[in-house]
Design a protein around this motif. Structure first.
Motif, short mmCIF file in Angstrom:
data_model
loop_
_atom_site.label_atom_id
_atom_site.label_comp_id
_atom_site.label_asym_id
_atom_site.label_seq_id
_atom_site.Cartn_x
_atom_site.Cartn_y
_atom_site.Cartn_z
N THR A 1 5.22 -50.33 -12.08
CA THR A 1 4.09 -51.03 -12.43
C THR A 1 3.03 -51.61 -10.93
OG1 THR A 1 5.30 -52.41 -14.08
CG2 THR A 1 3.32 -53.42 -13.22
N LEU A 2 1.75 -51.05 -11.38
CA LEU A 2 0.90 -51.40 -10.32
C LEU A 2 0.08 -52.18 -10.80
CD1 LEU A 2 -1.23 -50.54 -8.08
CD2 LEU A 2 -2.15 -48.85 -9.54
N THR A 3 -0.25 -53.39 -9.75
CA THR A 3 -1.05 -54.54 -10.20
C THR A 3 -2.08 -54.66 -9.10
OG1 THR A 3 0.73 -55.71 -11.26
CG2 THR A 3 -1.31 -56.88 -10.62
N ARG A 4 -3.31 -54.44 -9.43
CA ARG A 4 -4.45 -54.60 -8.43
C ARG A 4 -5.47 -55.83 -9.07
NH1 ARG A 4 -9.67 -52.62 -7.41
NH2 ARG A 4 -10.11 -52.20 -5.12
N GLY A 5 -5.35 -56.96 -8.42
CA GLY A 5 -6.13 -58.20 -9.10
C GLY A 5 -5.35 -58.41 -10.38
N GLN A 6 -6.21 -58.45 -11.17
CA GLN A 6 -5.91 -58.83 -12.35
C GLN A 6 -5.41 -57.50 -13.54
OE1 GLN A 6 -8.94 -61.07 -14.24
NE2 GLN A 6 -7.84 -62.90 -13.93
N ASP A 7 -5.93 -56.50 -12.90
CA ASP A 7 -5.59 -55.13 -13.63
C ASP A 7 -4.12 -54.82 -13.54
OD1 ASP A 7 -8.48 -55.08 -14.14
OD2 ASP A 7 -8.68 -53.88 -12.58
N GLN A 8 -3.60 -54.09 -14.60
CA GLN A 8 -2.26 -53.82 -14.58
C GLN A 8 -1.95 -52.50 -15.22
OE1 GLN A 8 1.08 -56.03 -16.56
NE2 GLN A 8 1.70 -56.34 -14.33
N PHE A 9 -1.29 -51.77 -14.50
CA PHE A 9 -0.93 -50.19 -14.97
C PHE A 9 0.62 -49.96 -14.76
CE2 PHE A 9 -5.11 -50.02 -13.30
CZ PHE A 9 -5.73 -49.38 -14.09
N THR A 10 1.14 -49.16 -15.61
CA THR A 10 2.50 -48.77 -15.72
C THR A 10 2.51 -47.41 -16.15
OG1 THR A 10 2.88 -49.33 -18.27
CG2 THR A 10 3.34 -51.01 -16.79
N ALA A 11 3.49 -46.51 -15.36
CA ALA A 11 3.71 -45.09 -15.53
C ALA A 11 5.14 -45.01 -15.19
CB ALA A 11 3.02 -44.63 -14.40
N ASP A 12 5.45 -43.66 -15.68
CA ASP A 12 7.03 -42.94 -15.41
C ASP A 12 7.20 -42.81 -14.13
OD1 ASP A 12 7.38 -43.52 -18.21
OD2 ASP A 12 6.82 -41.53 -18.65
N SER A 13 5.99 -42.42 -13.40
CA SER A 13 6.11 -42.08 -11.78
C SER A 13 4.71 -42.24 -11.17
CB SER A 13 6.71 -40.55 -11.97
OG SER A 13 5.86 -39.68 -12.08
N MET A 14 4.73 -42.27 -9.95
CA MET A 14 3.55 -42.21 -9.23
C MET A 14 3.80 -41.87 -7.84
SD MET A 14 2.76 -45.33 -7.31
CE MET A 14 3.83 -46.10 -6.40
N ASP A 15 2.47 -41.61 -7.37
CA ASP A 15 2.18 -41.22 -5.94
C ASP A 15 1.03 -41.83 -5.11
OD1 ASP A 15 2.05 -39.97 -3.43
OD2 ASP A 15 2.32 -37.97 -3.97
N TYR A 16 1.23 -42.49 -4.54
CA TYR A 16 -0.08 -43.42 -4.00
C TYR A 16 -0.45 -42.93 -2.32
CZ TYR A 16 -3.26 -47.23 -2.16
OH TYR A 16 -4.14 -47.97 -1.57
N ASP A 17 -1.56 -42.61 -2.13
CA ASP A 17 -1.92 -42.22 -0.84
C ASP A 17 -2.91 -43.30 -0.34
OD1 ASP A 17 -3.20 -41.22 1.46
OD2 ASP A 17 -3.12 -39.17 0.70
N ASN A 18 -2.52 -44.19 0.55
CA ASN A 18 -3.30 -45.28 0.85
C ASN A 18 -4.41 -44.73 1.85
OD1 ASN A 18 -4.08 -48.00 0.94
ND2 ASN A 18 -3.18 -47.96 3.38
N GLN A 19 -4.61 -43.83 2.74
CA GLN A 19 -5.38 -43.19 3.46
C GLN A 19 -6.56 -42.31 2.61
OE1 GLN A 19 -3.12 -40.56 5.95
NE2 GLN A 19 -2.80 -42.05 7.49
#
Length: 185
Positions: free
Chosen positions: A147-165
């Motif tokens: 589960t990704l939460t950004r502010g009030q927005d929320q997303f769910t997924a079976d898998s993820m890859d986040y690149d902060n750079q």
């Protein structure tokens, strides 16, 4: 006398060599040291706190050169002073702590920040049963539901890859999102 010589020869021949004893000792996955109720802090050259790792118990395994930490809390500050906090029931990390796997109610929270352009960035968190953080490249991955939460927005997924750079997140599988309208200036 011959029987004694033959018995000595057979005994010497059946005794394992020193290298065999060392090899069997290394093959065991046993901790060589541990710490309980600990906190380890690192500082930069100017004396500013760079990171802090706390936990209930930590064990070092010499065969894999890994650390296993129970009830872990990791606080890390980037070059701009932005705080990221990671928590989990357990963490596994390599020797130089460049890779950390958070297991059991894993959560990574980046505090709210302001972009270099002066735009406010809301707090963002990732939550799941297992998160794999690559510290040097500022990536967070999971091959399990997240589960990704950004502010009030929320997303769910079976898998993820986040690149902060690169500021890119790739979510796969069954992806769902709830977006809230932003405030108008």
């Amino acid at each position: 006398m011959g029987a004694l010589a033959m018995a000595s020869y057979l005994l010497v021949r059946s005794t394992p060599s020193q290298s065999e004893v060392v090899a069997s000792a290394v093959a065991q996955h046993q901790p060589d040291y541990f710490m309980r109720e600990f906190a380890v802090k690192t500082f930069d050259a100017q004396g500013q706190l760079k990171s802090e790792v706390k936990g209930r118990e930590m064990r070092h395994y010499p065969d894999t050169d890994t650390l296993e930490i129970d009830q872990v809390v990791i606080r890390s500050f980037d070059e701009q002073g932005h705080l990221t906090t990671a928590t989990a029931r357990q963490a596994l990390t390599n020797a130089d702590a460049s890779e950390v796997t958070l297991i059991g109610d894993a959560r990574v929270l980046r505090a709210a920040t302001v972009s270099p352009a002066g735009k406010p960035q809301p707090a963002m968190s990732f939550q799941g049963e297992q998160l794999h953080a690559l510290v040097d490249t500022e990536r967070v991955r999971s091959d399990q539901p997240v589960t990704l939460t950004r502010g009030q927005d929320q997303f769910t997924a079976d898998s993820m890859d986040y690149d902060n750079q690169q500021q890119v997140i790739e979510m796969q599988g069954r992806v769902r999102g709830v977006l809230f309208p932003g405030n108008k200036p």
